[in-house]
Design a protein around this motif. Structure first.
Motif, mmCIF file in Angstrom:
data_model
loop_
_atom_site.group_PDB
_atom_site.id
_atom_site.type_symbol
_atom_site.label_atom_id
_atom_site.label_comp_id
_atom_site.label_asym_id
_atom_site.label_seq_id
_atom_site.Cartn_x
_atom_site.Cartn_y
_atom_site.Cartn_z
ATOM 1 N N ALA A 1 0.897 -1.033 0.131
ATOM 2 C CA ALA A 1 0.035 0.042 0.125
ATOM 3 C C ALA A 1 0.932 1.331 -0.035
ATOM 4 O O ALA A 1 0.476 2.343 -0.487
ATOM 5 N N ALA A 2 2.004 1.165 0.899
ATOM 6 C CA ALA A 2 2.946 2.311 0.783
ATOM 7 C C ALA A 2 3.456 2.691 -0.556
ATOM 8 O O ALA A 2 3.557 3.775 -1.189
ATOM 9 N N LEU A 3 4.080 1.541 -1.172
ATOM 10 C CA LEU A 3 4.643 1.646 -2.414
ATOM 11 C C LEU A 3 3.591 2.173 -3.420
ATOM 12 O O LEU A 3 3.789 3.285 -4.402
ATOM 13 N N PHE A 4 2.405 1.748 -3.445
ATOM 14 C CA PHE A 4 1.149 2.030 -4.300
ATOM 15 C C PHE A 4 1.051 3.858 -4.354
ATOM 16 O O PHE A 4 0.904 4.387 -5.047
ATOM 17 N N THR A 5 1.031 4.190 -3.011
ATOM 18 C CA THR A 5 0.862 5.536 -2.603
ATOM 19 C C THR A 5 1.972 6.285 -3.060
ATOM 20 O O THR A 5 1.745 7.493 -3.546
ATOM 21 N N ILE A 6 3.143 5.698 -2.963
ATOM 22 C CA ILE A 6 4.305 6.705 -3.209
ATOM 23 C C ILE A 6 4.138 6.802 -5.013
ATOM 24 O O ILE A 6 4.510 7.893 -5.628
ATOM 25 N N ASP A 7 3.756 5.699 -5.791
ATOM 26 C CA ASP A 7 3.802 5.675 -7.187
ATOM 27 C C ASP A 7 2.871 6.400 -7.530
ATOM 28 O O ASP A 7 2.855 7.097 -8.962
ATOM 29 N N HIS A 8 1.799 6.656 -6.755
ATOM 30 C CA HIS A 8 0.499 7.406 -7.508
ATOM 31 C C HIS A 8 0.592 8.906 -6.864
ATOM 32 O O HIS A 8 -0.282 9.798 -7.271
ATOM 33 N N LEU A 9 1.605 9.451 -6.191
ATOM 34 C CA LEU A 9 1.718 10.732 -5.754
ATOM 35 C C LEU A 9 2.790 11.522 -5.802
ATOM 36 O O LEU A 9 3.811 10.883 -6.054
#
Length: 339
Positions: free
Chosen positions: A220-228
């Motif tokens: 979830a953290a990597l997904f957040t980083i990738d989309h922000l």
């Protein structure tokens, strides 16, 4: 040191390596999804570094009353020798390789300010970067160390609050008003506080040992980083980085027996300092002889890894132990003379 944190430190360092590979060889123009990720998000390795730095400094000093001078001296002899060495090598490379490195320029003023961890405009004209470009993060590290050393004057329960207030004063008051270098007007410095908070959580037993939940949290953290986008840095990249650090600590039982991960983490500082030198040398070879950049990178990776291991063993660990032993001996001699 937790093996899980060491493993994460190594991954963060190599993410930065891949980020700078895309910069040096492709000028941040990726040709695929992997290249795009490291181009746009590889710099998050720095955020992970800062969270880990706050965590490590907190855990290594909690419940200890260390004189400010001794704390700073220990940090200086741990950080400075390798940084000065690679800054010198970078300066020599720029001088020797001109005009093949048109965007890399060095002069005496910027070189000396780099050694002193004082932010200044790089003579190459691309911002507040020292001679060894990656050293910009060390300017923040040294600020953190200086402020952290001062909180030993106060009760332990007050130290995080005082440190937070000091960082706020420098970043959001002095930095944004122009009373100190605008370099410090960057909310990335608050990521050290996130690391301290993670340390408090760990000390109080709030981080339980699990498997699937931490893995989901990392995803979830990597997904957040990738989309922000990175701004605001403390929110968009800092908080997910802290989540990744907490999740990795939860995975400690599954990683603690992998000594190779500890070794990789030990070498991460040297990987961080050394890699740009190796990549620039590889880029010169690629440009001159028309070698495929990915083939050059495949050679650069083991060179960086081996060089970083030697750097850690001979400079970081070896020189640090000798210098610290000499300082401890001198301190003991003075105390004996006064007693």
């Amino acid at each position: 040191m937790l093996i899980s944190v060491q493993a994460l430190r190594a991954l963060a360092a190599w993410a930065v390596v891949c980020h700078h590979f895309m910069q040096i060889f492709f000028d941040f123009h990726p040709s695929g999804p992997v290249g795009r990720f490291f181009t746009e998000k590889g710099a998050v390795g720095v955020d992970v570094f800062f969270v880990i730095s706050g965590l490590v400094i907190y855990l290594s000093t909690v419940d200890k009353d260390i004189p400010a001078g001794r704390f700073m001296l220990n940090r200086v002899i741990r950080i400075v020798p390798a940084y000065w060495l690679y800054t010198l090598v970078m300066g020599l490379l720029v001088v020797v390789a001109q005009p093949l490195l048109p965007h890399q320029v060095v002069d005496w003023q910027s070189f000396v300010l780099s050694l002193l961890f004082i932010p200044s405009e790089n003579p190459g004209g691309y911002g507040l970067y020292p001679t060894l470009n990656v050293g910009w993060t060390l300017n923040y590290e040294m600020l953190f160390y200086v402020l952290f050393s001062m909180v030993f004057l106060f009760q332990q329960r007050l130290r995080p609050l005082i440190l937070a207030a000091a960082l706020f004063a420098i970043t959001d008051v002095l930095g944004r008003s122009g009373l100190v270098s605008r370099f410090y007007a960057n909310d990335i410095v608050y990521e050290f506080l996130l690391g301290i908070f993670v340390g408090v959580m760990y000390r109080r037993g709030w981080i339980s040992e699990r498997l699937w939940l931490p893995l989901i949290a990392i995803g979830a953290a990597l997904f957040t980083i990738d989309h922000l986008q990175p701004a605001p840095r403390i929110i968009n990249w800092g908080l997910p980085s802290a989540v990744i650090v907490v999740a990795c600590i939860s995975l400690e039982p599954y990683l603690r027996n992998y000594r190779l991960l500890k070794t990789m983490g030990d070498c991460s500082y040297s990987v961080y300092l050394l890699h740009v030198l190796v990549l620039y040398a590889g880029w010169l070879v690629s440009e001159r002889y028309g070698v495929n950049p990915y083939l050059v990178f495949a050679v650069c990776v083991p060179v960086i890894a081996l060089g970083a291991w030697l750097s850690y063993e001979w400079i970081e660990k070896g020189l640090y132990r000798r210098m610290k032993g000499w300082l401890d001996q001198r301190r003991a001699s003075k105390e004996a003379a006064l007693s």
